[in-house]
Design a protein around this motif. Structure first.
Motif, PDB file in Angstrom:
ATOM      1  N   ALA A 162       1.318  -1.310   0.156  1.00 47.07           N
ATOM      2  CA  ALA A 162      -0.066   0.097   0.596  1.00 47.07           C
ATOM      3  C   ALA A 162       0.515   1.435   0.035  1.00 47.07           C
ATOM      4  N   ALA A 163       2.061   1.203   0.789  1.00 48.57           N
ATOM      5  CA  ALA A 163       3.013   2.466   0.355  1.00 48.57           C
ATOM      6  C   ALA A 163       3.383   2.337  -0.699  1.00 48.57           C
ATOM      7  N   ALA A 164       4.192   1.380  -1.413  1.00 48.93           N
ATOM      8  CA  ALA A 164       4.410   1.215  -2.404  1.00 48.93           C
ATOM      9  C   ALA A 164       3.488   2.142  -3.544  1.00 48.93           C
ATOM     10  N   GLY A 165       1.973   1.228  -3.269  1.00 50.29           N
ATOM     11  CA  GLY A 165       0.931   2.382  -4.016  1.00 50.29           C
ATOM     12  C   GLY A 165       0.963   3.888  -3.944  1.00 50.29           C
ATOM     13  N   ILE A 166       0.899   3.996  -2.181  1.00 50.74           N
ATOM     14  CA  ILE A 166       1.456   5.841  -2.156  1.00 50.74           C
ATOM     15  C   ILE A 166       2.050   6.493  -3.306  1.00 50.74           C
ATOM     16  N   MET A 167       3.205   6.116  -3.236  1.00 51.91           N
ATOM     17  CA  MET A 167       4.350   6.637  -3.548  1.00 51.91           C
ATOM     18  C   MET A 167       4.212   6.470  -5.731  1.00 51.91           C
ATOM     19  N   ASN A 168       3.939   5.611  -5.534  1.00 56.61           N
ATOM     20  CA  ASN A 168       3.430   5.851  -7.301  1.00 56.61           C
ATOM     21  C   ASN A 168       1.849   6.629  -7.727  1.00 56.61           C
ATOM     22  N   PHE A 169       1.287   6.748  -5.882  1.00 57.75           N
ATOM     23  CA  PHE A 169      -0.157   8.069  -6.652  1.00 57.75           C
ATOM     24  C   PHE A 169       1.034   9.023  -6.555  1.00 57.75           C
ATOM     25  N   MET A 170       1.701   9.379  -5.980  1.00 62.20           N
ATOM     26  CA  MET A 170       2.295  11.019  -5.532  1.00 62.20           C
ATOM     27  C   MET A 170       3.137  11.341  -7.106  1.00 62.20           C
ATOM     28  N   ASN A 171       3.681   9.935  -7.696  1.00 61.49           N
ATOM     29  CA  ASN A 171       5.012  10.399  -8.911  1.00 61.49           C
ATOM     30  C   ASN A 171       3.573  10.539  -9.609  1.00 61.49           C
ATOM     31  N   ALA A 172       2.416  10.059  -9.803  1.00 59.90           N
ATOM     32  CA  ALA A 172       2.010  10.498 -10.705  1.00 59.90           C
ATOM     33  C   ALA A 172       1.174  11.400 -10.483  1.00 59.90           C
ATOM     34  N   LEU A 173       0.469  11.943  -9.383  1.00 53.36           N
ATOM     35  CA  LEU A 173       0.532  13.509  -8.870  1.00 53.36           C
ATOM     36  C   LEU A 173       1.876  14.661  -9.665  1.00 53.36           C
ATOM     37  N   ASP A 174       2.484  14.747  -9.142  1.00 47.10           N
ATOM     38  CA  ASP A 174       3.854  15.053  -9.765  1.00 47.10           C
ATOM     39  C   ASP A 174       4.000  15.446 -11.388  1.00 47.10           C
ATOM     40  N   ALA A 175       3.856  14.395 -12.035  1.00 46.77           N
ATOM     41  CA  ALA A 175       4.158  13.910 -13.335  1.00 46.77           C
ATOM     42  C   ALA A 175       2.454  14.753 -14.391  1.00 46.77           C
ATOM     43  N   GLN A 176       2.036  15.584 -13.171  1.00 47.33           N
ATOM     44  CA  GLN A 176       0.822  15.510 -13.938  1.00 47.33           C
ATOM     45  C   GLN A 176       0.256  16.572 -13.572  1.00 47.33           C
ATOM     46  N   GLY A 177       1.580  17.739 -12.565  1.00 46.55           N
ATOM     47  CA  GLY A 177       1.965  18.923 -12.286  1.00 46.55           C
ATOM     48  C   GLY A 177       1.174  19.292 -11.622  1.00 46.55           C
ATOM     49  N   PHE A 178       0.106  18.181 -10.596  1.00 47.09           N
ATOM     50  CA  PHE A 178       0.173  18.947  -8.584  1.00 47.09           C
ATOM     51  C   PHE A 178       1.501  18.099  -8.488  1.00 47.09           C
ATOM     52  N   GLY A 179       1.225  19.242  -6.672  1.00 47.40           N
ATOM     53  CA  GLY A 179       1.929  19.019  -5.681  1.00 47.40           C
ATOM     54  C   GLY A 179       1.288  17.973  -4.525  1.00 47.40           C
ATOM     55  N   ALA A 180       2.004  16.906  -3.756  1.00 48.35           N
ATOM     56  CA  ALA A 180       1.722  16.583  -2.898  1.00 48.35           C
ATOM     57  C   ALA A 180       2.490  16.349  -2.132  1.00 48.35           C
ATOM     58  N   CYS A 181       1.915  16.019  -0.250  1.00 48.16           N
ATOM     59  CA  CYS A 181       2.981  15.841   0.896  1.00 48.16           C
ATOM     60  C   CYS A 181       2.498  15.160   1.668  1.00 48.16           C
TER      61      CYS A 181
END
Ligand SMILES: Cc1cc2nc3c(=O)[nH]c(=O)nc-3n(C[C@H](O)[C@H](O)[C@H](O)COP(=O)(O)O)c2cc1C
Length: 200
Positions: A124-143
């Motif tokens: 699940a944590a690896a999935g969260i990281m993929n989720f955040m990477n995909a947001l970054d790739a689409q121009g959105f920031g996350a924390c």
């Protein structure tokens, strides 16, 4: 962009640039459903022992953020009855810092014969990281933030998780403020070594 002749070079460049955007630098607009669906789809590509699909993302937007603030304040008041009202107000206001807050968790099988719960949480944590990477790739920031409330069964129930599930983080998401700058990362040398048997 790294100097790599590969169709995956842009993806690698994205991974090498990824960074957290602190909540104080997250602005509106947040991502739309199409952007979020791509990010969740990226999460579903994380390694998953036994194919248990533990990934769970709960979107908290608009007025729901204030309701989450109430849940968080109630959680602190229940766990620490002496908490001053000003501290409760601070907690109540936290989800309002970004246009979207995601409660990210893992639906856990505690009875699985071959896949312990920690592996499901790791997936699940690896999935969260993929989720955040995909947001970054689409121009959105996350924390990715945590708090003791993540382990409060009342908070889990309020968000639709079972007590036996793991709530792994609050992912604050929005458009990065123009002043935000990506950090410089350390060189890889200090984080890897060759193991030579018998030399330690
Ligand atoms: C599970 C987890 C929980 C975290 N919780 C917090 C937190 O509560 N507060 C905080 O300031 N940073 C927290 N962080 C760290 C930030 O998400 C972020 O990684 C850090 O600010 C460094 O930024 P970077 O991701 O760009 O390196 C957490 C990270 C992880 C993986």
């Amino acid at each position: 962009m790294p100097d790599i002749a590969s169709p995956f070079a842009p993806a690698l460049a994205g991974l090498l640039a990824r960074a957290s955007v602190p909540p104080r630098l997250l602005r509106a607009p947040g991502p739309d459903r199409q952007v979020l669906d791509r990010a969740v789809s990226a999460a579903l590509c994380a390694p998953d022992h036994g194919g248990l699909k533990p990934w769970r993302f709960v979107f908290i937007e608009g007025v729901a953020r204030a309701a989450l603030g109430d849940v968080l304040a109630t959680s602190i008041a229940a766990r620490m009855p002496e908490t001053p009202p000003a501290r409760l107000d601070l907690e109540r206001g936290k989800p309002l810092r970004a246009p979207l807050v995601v409660a990210a968790g893992a639906a856990l099988r505690h009875d699985h014969p071959g896949v312990p719960a920690w592996e499901q949480e790791a997936s699940a944590a690896a999935g969260i990281m993929n989720f955040m990477n995909a947001l970054d790739a689409q121009g959105f920031g996350a924390c990715w933030l945590s708090s003791p409330a993540l382990r409060d069964p009342a908070v889990k129930f309020a968000l639709g998780f079972a007590e036996t599930d793991a709530l792994l983080g609050w992912i604050y998401i929005g458009t990065p403020d123009p002043s935000w700058q990506r950090p410089v990362r350390p060189a890889p040398e200090g984080f890897r070594r060759d193991w030579v048997p018998g030399t330690l």
